[in-house]
Scaffold this active site. Sequence first.
Site, PDB file in Angstrom:
ATOM      1  N   HIS A 357      10.204  14.381   4.681  1.00 32.43           N
ATOM      2  CA  HIS A 357      10.337  14.965   5.750  1.00 32.43           C
ATOM      3  C   HIS A 357      11.575  14.797   6.463  1.00 32.43           C
ATOM      4  O   HIS A 357      11.918  15.083   7.825  1.00 32.43           O
ATOM      5  CB  HIS A 357       9.318  14.915   6.600  1.00 32.43           C
ATOM      6  CG  HIS A 357       8.279  15.457   6.314  1.00 32.43           C
ATOM      7  ND1 HIS A 357       7.560  16.912   6.706  1.00 32.43           N
ATOM      8  CD2 HIS A 357       7.132  14.658   5.437  1.00 32.43           C
ATOM      9  CE1 HIS A 357       6.143  16.972   6.000  1.00 32.43           C
ATOM     10  NE2 HIS A 357       5.997  15.810   5.355  1.00 32.43           N
ATOM     11  N   LYS A 545      11.075  19.525  22.067  1.00 34.85           N
ATOM     12  CA  LYS A 545      10.721  18.727  20.957  1.00 34.85           C
ATOM     13  C   LYS A 545      11.147  17.229  21.222  1.00 34.85           C
ATOM     14  O   LYS A 545      11.354  16.976  22.448  1.00 34.85           O
ATOM     15  CB  LYS A 545      12.031  19.149  19.968  1.00 34.85           C
ATOM     16  CG  LYS A 545      13.252  19.278  20.446  1.00 34.85           C
ATOM     17  CD  LYS A 545      14.434  19.934  19.419  1.00 34.85           C
ATOM     18  CE  LYS A 545      14.337  21.134  19.395  1.00 34.85           C
ATOM     19  NZ  LYS A 545      13.832  21.792  17.989  1.00 34.85           N
ATOM     20  N   ARG A 546      10.843  16.586  20.125  1.00 33.55           N
ATOM     21  CA  ARG A 546      11.206  15.039  20.448  1.00 33.55           C
ATOM     22  C   ARG A 546      12.687  14.725  21.056  1.00 33.55           C
ATOM     23  O   ARG A 546      13.530  15.670  20.318  1.00 33.55           O
ATOM     24  CB  ARG A 546      10.854  14.085  19.226  1.00 33.55           C
ATOM     25  CG  ARG A 546       9.337  13.941  19.107  1.00 33.55           C
ATOM     26  CD  ARG A 546       8.953  13.063  20.201  1.00 33.55           C
ATOM     27  NE  ARG A 546       9.264  11.551  19.958  1.00 33.55           N
ATOM     28  CZ  ARG A 546       8.399  10.694  19.528  1.00 33.55           C
ATOM     29  NH1 ARG A 546       6.978  10.794  19.167  1.00 33.55           N
ATOM     30  NH2 ARG A 546       8.867   9.401  19.687  1.00 33.55           N
ATOM     31  N   LYS A 551      19.101  15.963  17.553  1.00 35.43           N
ATOM     32  CA  LYS A 551      18.473  17.087  18.061  1.00 35.43           C
ATOM     33  C   LYS A 551      19.311  17.735  19.215  1.00 35.43           C
ATOM     34  O   LYS A 551      19.401  19.138  19.630  1.00 35.43           O
ATOM     35  CB  LYS A 551      17.170  17.298  18.375  1.00 35.43           C
ATOM     36  CG  LYS A 551      16.037  16.714  17.234  1.00 35.43           C
ATOM     37  CD  LYS A 551      14.879  16.589  17.729  1.00 35.43           C
ATOM     38  CE  LYS A 551      13.762  16.056  16.781  1.00 35.43           C
ATOM     39  NZ  LYS A 551      13.482  17.079  15.898  1.00 35.43           N
ATOM     40  N   THR A 653      10.024  23.160  13.354  1.00 34.27           N
ATOM     41  CA  THR A 653       8.816  24.031  13.182  1.00 34.27           C
ATOM     42  C   THR A 653       8.648  24.917  14.706  1.00 34.27           C
ATOM     43  O   THR A 653       8.282  25.893  14.861  1.00 34.27           O
ATOM     44  CB  THR A 653       7.442  23.435  12.791  1.00 34.27           C
ATOM     45  OG1 THR A 653       7.522  22.155  13.580  1.00 34.27           O
ATOM     46  CG2 THR A 653       7.343  23.140  11.315  1.00 34.27           C
ATOM     47  N   LYS A 657       7.670  28.892  15.828  1.00 36.56           N
ATOM     48  CA  LYS A 657       6.824  29.275  16.856  1.00 36.56           C
ATOM     49  C   LYS A 657       7.258  30.019  17.835  1.00 36.56           C
ATOM     50  O   LYS A 657       6.718  30.933  18.006  1.00 36.56           O
ATOM     51  CB  LYS A 657       6.262  27.895  17.611  1.00 36.56           C
ATOM     52  CG  LYS A 657       5.195  26.924  16.406  1.00 36.56           C
ATOM     53  CD  LYS A 657       5.019  25.730  17.027  1.00 36.56           C
ATOM     54  CE  LYS A 657       4.277  24.898  15.924  1.00 36.56           C
ATOM     55  NZ  LYS A 657       4.579  23.391  16.297  1.00 36.56           N
TER      56      LYS A 657
HETATM   57  C1  26W Z   1       8.265   5.272   9.891  1.00 33.36           C
HETATM   58  C2  26W Z   1       9.050   5.793  10.971  1.00 33.36           C
HETATM   59  C3  26W Z   1       9.132   7.608  10.725  1.00 33.36           C
HETATM   60  C4  26W Z   1       8.065   8.138  11.546  1.00 33.36           C
HETATM   61  C5  26W Z   1       8.144   9.333  11.383  1.00 33.36           C
HETATM   62  C6  26W Z   1       9.834   7.970   9.695  1.00 33.36           C
HETATM   63  C7  26W Z   1       9.800   9.314   9.806  1.00 33.36           C
HETATM   64  C8  26W Z   1       8.944  10.108  10.613  1.00 33.36           C
HETATM   65  C9  26W Z   1       8.847  11.774  10.072  1.00 33.36           C
HETATM   66  C10 26W Z   1       9.497  11.833   8.886  1.00 33.36           C
HETATM   67  C11 26W Z   1       9.711  12.334  11.341  1.00 33.36           C
HETATM   68  C12 26W Z   1       9.043  13.837  11.377  1.00 33.36           C
HETATM   69  O1  26W Z   1       8.277  14.263  11.964  1.00 33.36           O
HETATM   70  N1  26W Z   1       9.981  14.748  10.645  1.00 33.36           N
HETATM   71  C13 26W Z   1       9.741  16.066  10.767  1.00 33.36           C
HETATM   72  O2  26W Z   1       9.171  16.769  10.180  1.00 33.36           O
HETATM   73  C14 26W Z   1       8.923  18.294  10.315  1.00 33.36           C
HETATM   74  C15 26W Z   1       7.776  18.685   9.490  1.00 33.36           C
HETATM   75  O3  26W Z   1       8.065  18.754   8.079  1.00 33.36           O
HETATM   76  C16 26W Z   1       9.916  18.954  10.115  1.00 33.36           C
HETATM   77  O4  26W Z   1      10.025  19.993  10.507  1.00 33.36           O
HETATM   78  C17 26W Z   1      11.333  18.180  11.203  1.00 33.36           C
HETATM   79  O5  26W Z   1      12.568  18.670  10.674  1.00 33.36           O
HETATM   80  C18 26W Z   1      11.409  16.569  10.738  1.00 33.36           C
HETATM   81  O6  26W Z   1      12.548  15.932  11.590  1.00 33.36           O
END
Ligand code: 26W
Length: 811
Positions: A357, A545-546, A551, A653, A657
Amino acid sequence: MVLTTQSFEEQLTEKLRSLRGTGVEEASEKDMYYAVASIVQEQLSASWQDTRKHYDKREERQMYYISMEFLIGRLMENNLQNCGLLDTCTTTLKKLGFEPELVYGQEHDAGLGNGGLGRLAACFLDSVASLRYAGHGSGIRYRYGLFEQRIIHGNQVELPDYWLKEEYPWETRRADESLTIHFGGQVIPHKRSDGSLEFSYYDTDEVQAVPYDVPVAGYQNDVVNTLRLWSAELAPENTDILADAEGKYYHHLDHMHSVEQISGFLYPDDSSYEGKELRLKQQYFLVSATIQNIIRDHKTRCTKSLKNMHEKTVIQINDTHPSLAVPELMRLLMDEEGFSWDDAWNITTKTIAYTNHTTLSEALEKWPVSMMENLLPRIFMIINEINERFCLGIYYDKPAFRDLIPRVAVIADDQVHMARLAIVGSFSINGVAKLHTEILKRSEMNDFYRIFPEKFNNKTNGITHRRWLLQVNPGLSSLITDAIGRGWVEQPSKLSTLVRYSNDSPFLDKIADVKKENKKALADLIRKRTGITVNENSIFDVQIKRLHEYKRQLMNIFHVIYLYNELKDNPMMDMTPRTFIFAAKAAPGYYMAKEIIKLIHHVASIVNNDAAVGDRLKVIFLENYNVSLAEKIIPAAELSEQISTASKEASGTGNMKMMMNGALTIGTMDGANIEINDFVGRDNIFIFGLSSEQVHDYYANGGYNAKDMYHADDRIRRILDQLYGGEFGSQEIEFKDIFYNIMYNNDPYFVLKDFDSYIDAHELAESRYRNHRQWQQMSTINIAHSGKFSSDRTIHEYASEIWRLSPVPKA
Ligand code: 26W
């Protein structure tokens, strides 16, 4: 069973009496909420049991989606809708003098996720069940979900999210299906009579994993799959000794506390990794419980032997967080089931598939060898062996790739590289949008792509149109149904027939009316929550969004400052009024993100209180962004800000939406924006900024100088000087660090570089907005093409290309 309005009302009365000890007249909204939930849960229960039996009888191949996060939000309306009771319930509640929204609003969001990745998992479960696939979720029942955000003087303050304070009506505790998880201890090898090795474990700490099941109802199809959430508890045998001498008593309380910590809270980090031991414990806890459970399931559903496990089971791991599934499945097959290494490896690598992701390097999980070795000694031994065999295999069987070994080794520089473990141990690796997958193949994971090209594939994300259109935007939904019929609900690709209406004036007028209503509702919410009255005829320009530097919320607020400066210079300026709406949580330890939140608030307080500006410009920050808030903002959005530095947003995403709800995208060629652009065409989207290739090129070869931008562009210089000079702060509050980060860190996310084209894109958007008919046409075209971004399409692709699942026929 279909309930009539009358029998629904009777049941409601009965539930109020038996569960809440109250009658309709005295019932509170909370009472009503629990009464309705109980009716719905009962409806689901029968189908839930039938679904399970049906799968067992057919020895159905099952998919398990393992994820550290499931951001499900509220379930009441979703479940009512899926069992066909939403209208009945809403009508009944109104008849009894209740405001349905207030009743449904009693549910505390299940915020068991950070953002995109967690919400995607929730959308996927909805589509899997609605499309009749046999697939389930497995996650952690955190006692505290993602923190609640308050803003005090512009500063984010985090409060614990104790979402289980009141009973959660959708879960069922299944203590009888608890499993034991082992941590630490010693591993002792023994030689078997045939010379092979057997391992036994001593002095481990034992933790009980207790499952809580949440039903996942398909859309009006009688399928009910399961989301199983695991809770960490001290094993009952170990709690008996609590009654001992006092010293021991407290010792045991401490121990119990530390065990329960494992499912205590969700780590609030999004896209950034920290090697915290408790998180590693959480990951192993989830993985071990899930894999043990899968094996037990296999034995009851299919055969006692696990030889054919990979034919009956497929496991999708959501990012690398559950990648210990690889060594854990190996461990159980070898140590508990007596398989040889080769047979266990064959099964494991045919069972597990991995979704990536993010390509942000700061998010790549790497655990220190010493931590892994102490906490999970047997698992570490297995990872070691996986690594050795993998490296030796390349050395001898693929000599052309020998020089890649140091870069692909699972264990390197005293760290276990989780993405490498996931890639080596799985048969499929997918990215979440076309560009993202290309970047994985061409650069981030190129070494692995060269070794295993056949494993890589793309699955562009999607969102469930049942929640994000049908449920949250009933006005637009009925307008669509009136125009093209109800078929789109089951087959979202049918939305494309709406294109025919993009020249139909009466239809376009109705599209405008619906948006107006939704904007009014959001304006009311804004007034209630912030006290600010916004102009309902202004453009609702939304970024939700976060908060993350990539971003570029900062670029958005710079644009606001630019417009404000323009208005101050030229008070008579002819501009279409704008309302900028932000909502975002920052990771608690992310300093720059918190500075940006503060800046947004300080700019807001100046702009919103400037009489010269009036209602031409308003800046709104809605606190505590979560699924339920998103559901209220998205139907009212007109401009959707998707402005990440190209190449950084894996997919996005929220972009899908908002498009589905008729907003137009202003965005970079990044993530799924590119595919949105492909479908709607350049005339129906506002694209600006550097391409991912250009960004890549600047990172690789240099050639960008932020200071040059500062000197060359008056608009930029003015904004930065205002920041530096404290114009948006007070004496104590300045935004010098933002200034320094741009000027002396050379603007790592290209905010200044893209600023000029961002302003141009906004000007184009404004001029399109002035032509109401044209805007409604563009909006309609966006809605029409949004069916491609339904998670139904995504799940069909996963099912046919990765999971090899077919829809389960009705019983
Ligand atoms: C371990 C720390 C950590 C926590 C969360 C590392 C990475 C993440 C995720 C990969 C972050 C995340 O939510 N990524 C998002 O995933 C969405 C679903 O696929 C995408 O639409 C977003 O672009 C992406 O930032």
